[in-house]
Design an enzyme around this catalytic site. Structure first.
Site, short mmCIF file in Angstrom:
data_model
loop_
_atom_site.label_atom_id
_atom_site.label_comp_id
_atom_site.label_asym_id
_atom_site.label_seq_id
_atom_site.Cartn_x
_atom_site.Cartn_y
_atom_site.Cartn_z
N TYR A 146 -25.25 -16.08 -42.50
CA TYR A 146 -26.11 -17.19 -42.07
C TYR A 146 -27.53 -16.72 -41.72
O TYR A 146 -28.43 -17.54 -41.54
CB TYR A 146 -25.50 -17.92 -40.87
N LYS A 195 -12.61 -8.87 -44.76
CA LYS A 195 -12.21 -8.96 -46.17
C LYS A 195 -12.48 -7.58 -46.77
O LYS A 195 -13.26 -7.41 -47.72
CB LYS A 195 -13.04 -10.08 -46.84
N ASP A 227 -8.08 -14.32 -45.43
CA ASP A 227 -7.24 -15.35 -46.07
C ASP A 227 -5.85 -15.37 -45.43
O ASP A 227 -5.27 -16.44 -45.20
CB ASP A 227 -7.17 -15.14 -47.60
N ASP A 251 -16.70 -18.88 -37.95
CA ASP A 251 -17.07 -20.30 -38.00
C ASP A 251 -15.87 -21.11 -38.50
O ASP A 251 -15.45 -22.11 -37.90
CB ASP A 251 -18.27 -20.44 -38.95
N ASP A 255 -12.78 -23.28 -36.07
CA ASP A 255 -12.51 -24.72 -36.26
C ASP A 255 -11.04 -24.97 -36.59
O ASP A 255 -10.43 -25.92 -36.11
CB ASP A 255 -13.39 -25.29 -37.39
#
Ligand code: NAD
Length: 361
Positions: A146, A195, A227, A251, A255
């Protein structure tokens, strides 16, 4: 102890829910012998109305000179509020982005707790959630994808867009240390999510996290690919204590974790910098649809205040007292409208604050 707390009540339900959190802090101060000193700060729409901008330099200075900041929420209804006629950099949300940056709040903490009493709100099967769960998602907030360079350009007549994901070892080390410190105050387990089978930034993440782990022999460290973590959160959320991860993964996972707990009105959060300073706020927004009605759930803000006592002031006993008072009120069957279910007693914002105060002993 004297606690200097900056208070941003903000917009919408912000003033209602922060008032209850201050009530609970005052009660905690009374019981445990601390003096709460509040400095009211304007941010978001409330600041636009007075100063024409969502955050002034003076407010940033005042926030910086506080020990911690407790916030409600900012913003209004984007369709009807005049704040959204302004250019994006002058709208309420720009104040929040700026204060996070100015105060270097790089560590975002979002607890996801499923209370036994509220398990009806959880979308997972009962056998998975039996006994509830309690995890802390720790997300790096000021680096990664970001914040990297990005562009959209035309190459040989084809539009191409790119973003960059960069982390240096210092950025990883400081968040990892925070994660292990927090695990030491909890069940002493860190799941570092990356990852590393694909990304170089994740391989560096893993290496640095392992170096930091060496200083915390009591904490169990495990690595999990992002994942797999997304799957494990719905398959077996009880396995997690602290989930430590980079900005974009955090992020998405935070959620997901909050959704499995049920109501937005229950979710606290904290954003911390390298010292003890933090900004503490509920995860939800300013809920303009219910503002001023006295029905908003103040629990997320009250639990954010408990996090403030724990992480900025090291007052674990006091934070425990608030968390236990919240659990007790839920156990007695009291509910605000957002978490109401059959057979329970519906109450408003102020009554919820009063009842929680009553259980702080
Ligand atoms: P929201 O979280 O404000 O509301 C979503 C739904 O959840 C609404 O139905 C609302 O009534 C309900 N809700 C939220 N908090 C609640 C509480 N404590 N008790 C009971 N019900 C609650 O999200 P939104 O409607 O998308 O956004 C409204 C405004 O809030 C926007 O201006 C947005 O930009 C802003 N916002 C601010 C923050 C922040 O201050 N950190 C975060 C998210 C959204």
């Amino acid at each position: 102890m004297k606690l200097n707390i900056g208070v941003i009540k903000g917009d919408g339900i912000g003033p209602e829910i922060v008032t209850e959190a201050m009530k609970v802090l005052d009660r905690t101060g009374e019981v445990y012998g601390h003096e709460m000193h509040y400095t009211q700060l304007l941010m978001g729409g409330a600041s636009i109305d007075v100063h024409g901008v969502p955050l002034t330099d003076e407010t940033v200075q005042l926030a910086r000179s506080s020990d911690a900041v407790l916030m409600g929420s900012i913003g209004g209804d984007a369709k009807t509020s005049p704040w959204y006629q302004l250019e994006p950099s002058r709208r309420p949300e720009a104040g929040l982005l700026r204060i996070r940056k100015e105060l270097n709040l790089f560590a975002n903490l979002r607890p996801a707790v499923l209370y036994e009493e509220l398990k009806g709100a959880c979308p997972l099967k009962e056998e998975i959630t039996q006994g509830g769960f309690d995890m802390m998602i720790m997300r790096e907030l000021t680096g990664g994808l970001y914040f990297g360079a990005r562009a959209t350009e035309e190459k040989d007549g084809v539009l191409t867009a790119w973003d960059t994901l960069t982390y240096n070892e210092q950025e990883i080390r400081r968040i990892a240390k925070r994660g292990f410190d927090i695990a030491m105050k909890r069940r002493k387990k860190v799941t570092s999510v990356d990852k590393a089978n694909v990304l170089d930034s994740s391989r560096l993440w893993r290496k640095v996290v392992e170096e930091v782990a060496a200083d915390y022999p009591e904490v169990i460290l495990e690595h999990m690919l992002v994942d797999n973590c997304a799957m494990q959160l719905v398959k077996d959320p009880k396995q997690f204590d602290v989930i430590l991860t980079e900005n974009m993964f955090g992020d998405i996972l935070s959620d997901e974790a909050s959704m499995v707990t049920g109501s937005i009105g229950m979710l606290a959060s904290a954003s911390l910098n390298e010292s003890r300073f933090g900004l503490y706020e509920p995860s939800g927004g300013s809920a303009p649809d219910i503002a001023g009605k006295g029905i908003a759930n103040p629990i997320a803000t009250i639990l954010s205040a408990a996090m403030m006592l724990r992480f900025s002031f090291d007052l674990d006993r006091e934070a425990d007292a608030i968390e236990q008072a919240v659990a007790q009120v839920l156990k007695e069957g009291y509910r605000t409208i957002d978490i109401m279910s059959e057979g329970k007693t519906q109450i408003g914002t102020a009554k919820m604050g009063d009842l929680i105060c009553g259980y702080i002993r």
